[in-house]
Design an enzyme around this catalytic site. Structure first.
Site: not given
Ligand code: URA
Length: 434
Positions: A82, A161, A168, A183, A187
């Site tokens: 990621h 999320d 947010r 977050s 995922k």
């Molecule tokens: N990328 C994400 O998936 N979530 C965040 O909160 C910030 C960047």
């Protein structure tokens, strides 16, 4: 416990228990806890922070708010990577087929670009026919058949999320390390991984501009991943200038194709090989960085990685012929060089300004509902440390609209600095967290 009592508890700086966090997230996901209470809790977390245990509990609650993909039928080690996002970052596209050739299964769930940072899904959608919306069964089938698949987040993966991120975004609570950690990790881990390599970007074109903040985020991500029983490593990489020589969706697909045929730009390959060797080491398929590098280089030079890329794209409905002949990819109407105003050494190629220019050309979105123009962006970017003669192009601008081109050109002219002194190419790999 009433939701307001938990908000008050966090507001007053106390730690929430895993049960309290689970209950709150479950209520928010089903709608019994309204957005305004979730927003208030997010703001309390923003100011008060969370302990490592609270962050792990929040991540787990968000991951379990939807399906966790059952990858047990895949026998290969399931390792993903990621990136926190940057300009010209096409590493995922090169890396997934490359490490799949070495025996890693890569069930990759990626995102779309928002703001100046590009998104892997938008790049893939520049390939005619490529489907990013596979269901879970088809996704696992592609991974089982070719070792990798790249799709988008479905409504069933970490729905808490999705809802919380939207909230947010409009309540000033995005830049909070526990919230970002939960977050990202909720995922990623919902994809049923054994391990994850994190590329935390730092610099002008990154989410985290300062080294201390980027390190703190990397440490938080690693800690939470390990608490959840996953193999994790993280690398901090520089994002002061774009990665590679292109930014923009179809243009980055062209550069990906070149990289997978062993002709990638040095900086893109350095980051890709570093992250790939971490993945191989987490999977137990290489015992040192050197042996991992050698294995990856062999896949690139034998043509195996290129064939794997074509196979994955075709299994997801994409037109492989457009990769073999990239003139069939979307192409902008107007292509214009940006001439260097003087001779000298490139001292700056500001990733943030170049990212904004791409956004102006239509390569990205300023809100989630915007559509992207896959053809536009910049190519042939010069890199910091390179010598340039007056009048030589600093980049080529690819546009479909003359007004957008004028605006992007003005911005691009401010992105570069040329000096009379020689400048070294800056370090790319800033720190490794094992
Ligand atoms: N990328 C994400 O998936 N979530 C965040 O909160 C910030 C960047």
């Amino acid at each position: 416990m009433l939701p307001q009592w938990l908000i008050e508890k966090k507001r007053d700086g106390q730690a929430l228990t895993p049960d309290e966090i689970r209950g709150f997230i479950a209520g928010f996901t089903t709608g019994t806890i309204p957005d305004y209470q979730m927003a208030a809790l997010a703001m309390a977390i923003f100011f008060r922070g969370m302990t490592a245990d609270e962050t792990a509990a929040l991540t787990e609650a968000m991951m379990r708010s939807g399906d966790v993909v059952d990858t047990s039928a895949l026998t290969a080690p399931k390792i993903d990577k990621h990136s926190t996002g940057g300009i010209g970052d096409k590493v995922s596209l090169v890396l997934a087929p490359l490490v799949a050739c070495c025996g890693i299964a890569v069930p990759m769930i990626s995102g779309r670009g928002l703001g100046i940072t590009g998104g892997t899904l938008d790049k893939l959608e520049a390939i005619p026919g490529y489907r990013t919306d596979l269901g879970t069964r088809e996704f696992l089938d592609v991974v089982a058949r070719c070792g990798c698949s790249i799709i988008g987040q479905t409504d069933r993966l970490a729905p808490a999320d999705k809802k919380l991120y939207a909230l947010r975004d409009v309540t000033g609570t995005v830049p909070s390390i526990p919230l970002i950690t939960a977050s990202i990790m909720s995922k990623k881990l919902a994809a049923g991984l054994d391990g994850l390599v994190l590329d935390v970007k730092c610099g002008r074109g990154a989410f985290m501009k300062e080294r201390t903040a980027a390190t703190a985020l990397a440490q938080s991500l690693v800690r939470v991943g390990r608490t959840m029983g996953k193999k994790i490593s993280a690398v901090l990489t520089a994002m002061d200038q774009p990665l590679g020589r292109t930014a923009g969706n179809a243009l980055e697909i062209v550069e990906t194709c070149e990289a997978l045929q062993g002709r990638g730009p040095a900086d893109l390959m350095e980051v890709t090989l570093k992250l790939g060797s971490k993945m191989l080491q987490l999977a137990g398929l290489a015992h040192s960085c050197q042996s991992a590098h050698a294995l990856l280089a062999e896949q690139l030079h034998s043509g195996a990685a290129w064939r794997k890329w074509l196979e994955m794209v075709r299994l997801q409905g994409g037109d492989g012929a457009a990769l073999e002949d990239t003139t069939r990819l979307p192409r902008a109407r107007l292509i214009e060089p940006l001439p260097a105003p003087q001779s000298g050494c490139v001292a700056q190629a500001d990733a943030e300004l170049i990212g904004r220019a791409c956004l102006m050309l239509g390569a990205g979105r300023t809100k989630t509902t915007d559509t992207v123009d896959h053809a536009v962006g910049v190519s042939h970017l010069v890199k910091i440390g390179e010598q340039i003669e007056r009048g030589q192009p600093l980049a080529l601008l690819h546009a479909n609209d003359a007004d957008q081109l004028t605006e992007a050109r003005a911005l691009m002219q401010t992105a570069f600095r040329i000096t009379q002194e020689n400048v070294d190419a800056p370090a790319l790999i800033l720190e490794e967290l094992m």
